[in-house]
Structures are given as C-alpha cells and as structure tokens.
Design a protein around this motif. Structure first.
Motif, PDB file in Angstrom:
ATOM      1  N   ALA A  67      31.883  46.480  67.267  1.00  0.00           N
ATOM      2  CA  ALA A  67      32.684  47.493  66.580  1.00  0.00           C
ATOM      3  C   ALA A  67      33.067  46.980  65.203  1.00  0.00           C
ATOM      4  CB  ALA A  67      33.942  47.833  67.375  1.00  0.00           C
ATOM      5  N   LEU A  68      33.233  47.900  64.261  1.00  0.00           N
ATOM      6  CA  LEU A  68      33.738  47.544  62.948  1.00  0.00           C
ATOM      7  C   LEU A  68      35.189  47.074  63.074  1.00  0.00           C
ATOM      8  CD1 LEU A  68      32.356  50.518  60.798  1.00  0.00           C
ATOM      9  CD2 LEU A  68      31.467  48.177  60.915  1.00  0.00           C
ATOM     10  N   LEU A  97      40.094  47.411  71.737  1.00  0.00           N
ATOM     11  CA  LEU A  97      39.212  48.475  72.188  1.00  0.00           C
ATOM     12  C   LEU A  97      37.884  47.972  72.765  1.00  0.00           C
ATOM     13  CD1 LEU A  97      38.754  51.513  72.511  1.00  0.00           C
ATOM     14  CD2 LEU A  97      37.879  51.536  70.158  1.00  0.00           C
ATOM     15  N   PRO A  98      37.151  47.045  72.120  1.00  0.00           N
ATOM     16  CA  PRO A  98      35.876  46.596  72.697  1.00  0.00           C
ATOM     17  C   PRO A  98      36.032  46.015  74.110  1.00  0.00           C
ATOM     18  CG  PRO A  98      35.981  45.965  70.398  1.00  0.00           C
ATOM     19  CD  PRO A  98      37.340  46.480  70.763  1.00  0.00           C
ATOM     20  N   ALA A  99      37.067  45.211  74.327  1.00  0.00           N
ATOM     21  CA  ALA A  99      37.290  44.641  75.656  1.00  0.00           C
ATOM     22  C   ALA A  99      37.603  45.734  76.669  1.00  0.00           C
ATOM     23  CB  ALA A  99      38.432  43.625  75.606  1.00  0.00           C
ATOM     24  N   ILE A 135      30.212  50.618  69.356  1.00  0.00           N
ATOM     25  CA  ILE A 135      31.224  51.665  69.244  1.00  0.00           C
ATOM     26  C   ILE A 135      31.130  52.260  67.849  1.00  0.00           C
ATOM     27  CG2 ILE A 135      33.675  52.252  69.432  1.00  0.00           C
ATOM     28  CD1 ILE A 135      34.037  49.728  71.128  1.00  0.00           C
ATOM     29  N   ARG A 136      30.558  53.449  67.745  1.00  0.00           N
ATOM     30  CA  ARG A 136      30.397  54.089  66.439  1.00  0.00           C
ATOM     31  C   ARG A 136      31.650  54.837  66.008  1.00  0.00           C
ATOM     32  NH1 ARG A 136      24.382  56.638  65.601  1.00  0.00           N
ATOM     33  NH2 ARG A 136      23.156  54.750  66.002  1.00  0.00           N
ATOM     34  N   THR A 137      32.217  55.571  66.952  1.00  0.00           N
ATOM     35  CA  THR A 137      33.435  56.336  66.662  1.00  0.00           C
ATOM     36  C   THR A 137      34.335  56.304  67.887  1.00  0.00           C
ATOM     37  OG1 THR A 137      32.217  57.842  65.210  1.00  0.00           O
ATOM     38  CG2 THR A 137      34.381  58.564  65.954  1.00  0.00           C
ATOM     39  N   PHE A 138      35.613  56.085  67.659  1.00  0.00           N
ATOM     40  CA  PHE A 138      36.590  56.164  68.737  1.00  0.00           C
ATOM     41  C   PHE A 138      37.933  56.457  68.075  1.00  0.00           C
ATOM     42  CE2 PHE A 138      38.965  55.332  72.480  1.00  0.00           C
ATOM     43  CZ  PHE A 138      38.065  55.370  73.532  1.00  0.00           C
ATOM     44  N   LEU A 153      29.267  56.373  71.405  1.00  0.00           N
ATOM     45  CA  LEU A 153      28.783  55.044  71.755  1.00  0.00           C
ATOM     46  C   LEU A 153      27.259  55.026  71.730  1.00  0.00           C
ATOM     47  CD1 LEU A 153      31.025  54.192  74.866  1.00  0.00           C
ATOM     48  CD2 LEU A 153      31.520  53.759  72.458  1.00  0.00           C
ATOM     49  N   SER A 154      26.715  54.006  71.092  1.00  0.00           N
ATOM     50  CA  SER A 154      25.272  53.784  71.093  1.00  0.00           C
ATOM     51  C   SER A 154      24.965  52.718  72.143  1.00  0.00           C
ATOM     52  CB  SER A 154      24.810  53.315  69.706  1.00  0.00           C
ATOM     53  OG  SER A 154      23.460  52.896  69.748  1.00  0.00           O
ATOM     54  N   ALA A 155      24.005  52.994  73.018  1.00  0.00           N
ATOM     55  CA  ALA A 155      23.691  52.063  74.097  1.00  0.00           C
ATOM     56  C   ALA A 155      22.213  51.676  74.076  1.00  0.00           C
ATOM     57  CB  ALA A 155      24.039  52.686  75.454  1.00  0.00           C
ATOM     58  N   LYS A 156      21.965  50.406  74.354  1.00  0.00           N
ATOM     59  CA  LYS A 156      20.595  49.900  74.452  1.00  0.00           C
ATOM     60  C   LYS A 156      20.459  49.060  75.712  1.00  0.00           C
ATOM     61  CE  LYS A 156      19.826  49.513  69.422  1.00  0.00           C
ATOM     62  NZ  LYS A 156      21.208  49.912  69.019  1.00  0.00           N
TER      63      LYS A 156
END
Length: 208
Positions: A67-68, A97-99, A135-138, A153-156
């Motif tokens: 995330a940024l 947020l990431p956690a 996380i692109r937008t939240f 969310l972008s997932a790979k």
C-alpha cells in the motif's frame, strides 16, 4: 516574552492551525494530531456464510499487502475530491490497514473455501502458491450523491517456486455510507471489503 506568555502563544497557534485545517476541508474531518481526545477504534470483519470451489492439496500463503504511505496506517482515509486526501477525526482502524486486510483475507479463506491450507509468511508453511495483494483504494469517497466506501484490491497468484504469475484479477466494490461519521463510514467500508474478499476467495479457490 516570559515562559507563561510563550506557552499561551503556542497553544493559541495550535488551535488556529487546527481550525484552518477543518475549515479548509469543508467536512467534519481533521488530522488526529489536532486534538488529544481518544479516537474510537473500529475493526473489519471477515466474511462468512458463503462457499466457494476448490479443494486441492496446494498450500496458499497470503503475503502482507502492499500500500502507498497514505494507506499504510491505522487512520481512515477520506477522498474529498480535487485530489485531496484527509483522514476521519472520529475513527481509526484497530491495526495498520495492510495487516488488517491480510488477517481478514486469511479468515475469509478459512470461512468460505474448501481450501483450508492457508497461512501467512512466518507460519512455517511451505507454500505452493502466494497470494500477493496491492491495496489500490480503501477510502470514504465524497461524491455528488453522498459519501461512498470504496475498496479496490489487486490480487495475483504467484508460483512459490517458479515466481511466475499464475493468475491476476482486480476486485472492486463501492457501498454508500449514511454519513461521514466514523461508525457509518467504517460500516460502509466493512461491507465493501466483505464483497471484495468473497469474490477474491471464490476466484483464487477455483485456481487450485
């Protein structure tokens, strides 16, 4: 200027600065640093009561989402428009947020997928596949129709041994919020997160 007068001047300057911030946003928003009142803490729940495909023997590791800096915090971001970024003054997340997203993603897999072999790095699991999330937008986005909780969310899915991207998908959801108040904003973001995680679990589970 004696110490007492200097202290009064500093306090007055801080009050003026905070007032200018709040007025500039035109919303009930301000940086948490502007006050010493404890900020209510909110959590995200993991979706449950849904099912998905998949039931292979592969082991999945959910990596810590990227995330940024503006999102790598426990503050709740607001997008008032015009490219501005602010945070809710009356709410914060229970963790960065990431956690929080990583923990709820793992729980979502455990709740809804036949793929039970899900863990995080450091759990001692030898992964076959890694789930990499960006996380692109939240944020609570202020629109002409009112505030909206937006999650993107972008997932790979990445082969742990090969390092090759096996599949990739973008997941988005937007849920209207009743107001910009902390309880209403977090409820909208929680509902949007549920939609995104259910879709992500179903997508990823179908790849095993």
């Amino acid at each position: 200027m004696n110490d007492e007068r200097r202290s009064r001047a500093v306090r007055a300057g801080a009050i003026v600065t905070c007032a200018r911030l709040a007025l500039g946003l035109g919303l009930a928003l301000a940086l948490a640093a502007c006050g010493s009142t404890p900020v209510p803490t909110y959590n995200l729940s993991a979706p449950s009561g849904f099912s998905s495909g998949g039931g292979g023997a592969g082991q999945l590791v959910v990596m810590a989402p990227a995330a940024l800096a503006v999102l790598n915090t426990d503050k709740i971001m607001v997008e008032p428009g015009g490219g501005q970024v602010a945070y809710l003054a009356d709410a914060q997340w229970s963790d960065n947020l990431p956690a929080l997203i990583q923990a709820r993603t793992i729980q979502a897999f455990e709740n809804g997928s036949k793929l039970r072999r899900v863990a995080r790095p450091g759990d001692g699991v030898s992964a076959d596949t890694q789930l990499v999330i960006d996380i692109r937008t939240f944020a609570l986005r202020i629109t002409d129709q009112g505030p909206v909780g937006v999650v993107e969310l972008s997932a790979k899915l990445v082969g742990a041994q090969s390092g090759r991207i096996l599949a990739a998908q973008l997941f988005k959801a937007a849920v209207p919020a009743a107001s910009t108040a902390g309880a209403a904003a977090t409820a909208a973001l929680n509902d949007a997160t549920d939609q995104v995680l259910v879709a992500m679990v179903r997508w990823a589970s179908g790849k095993f």
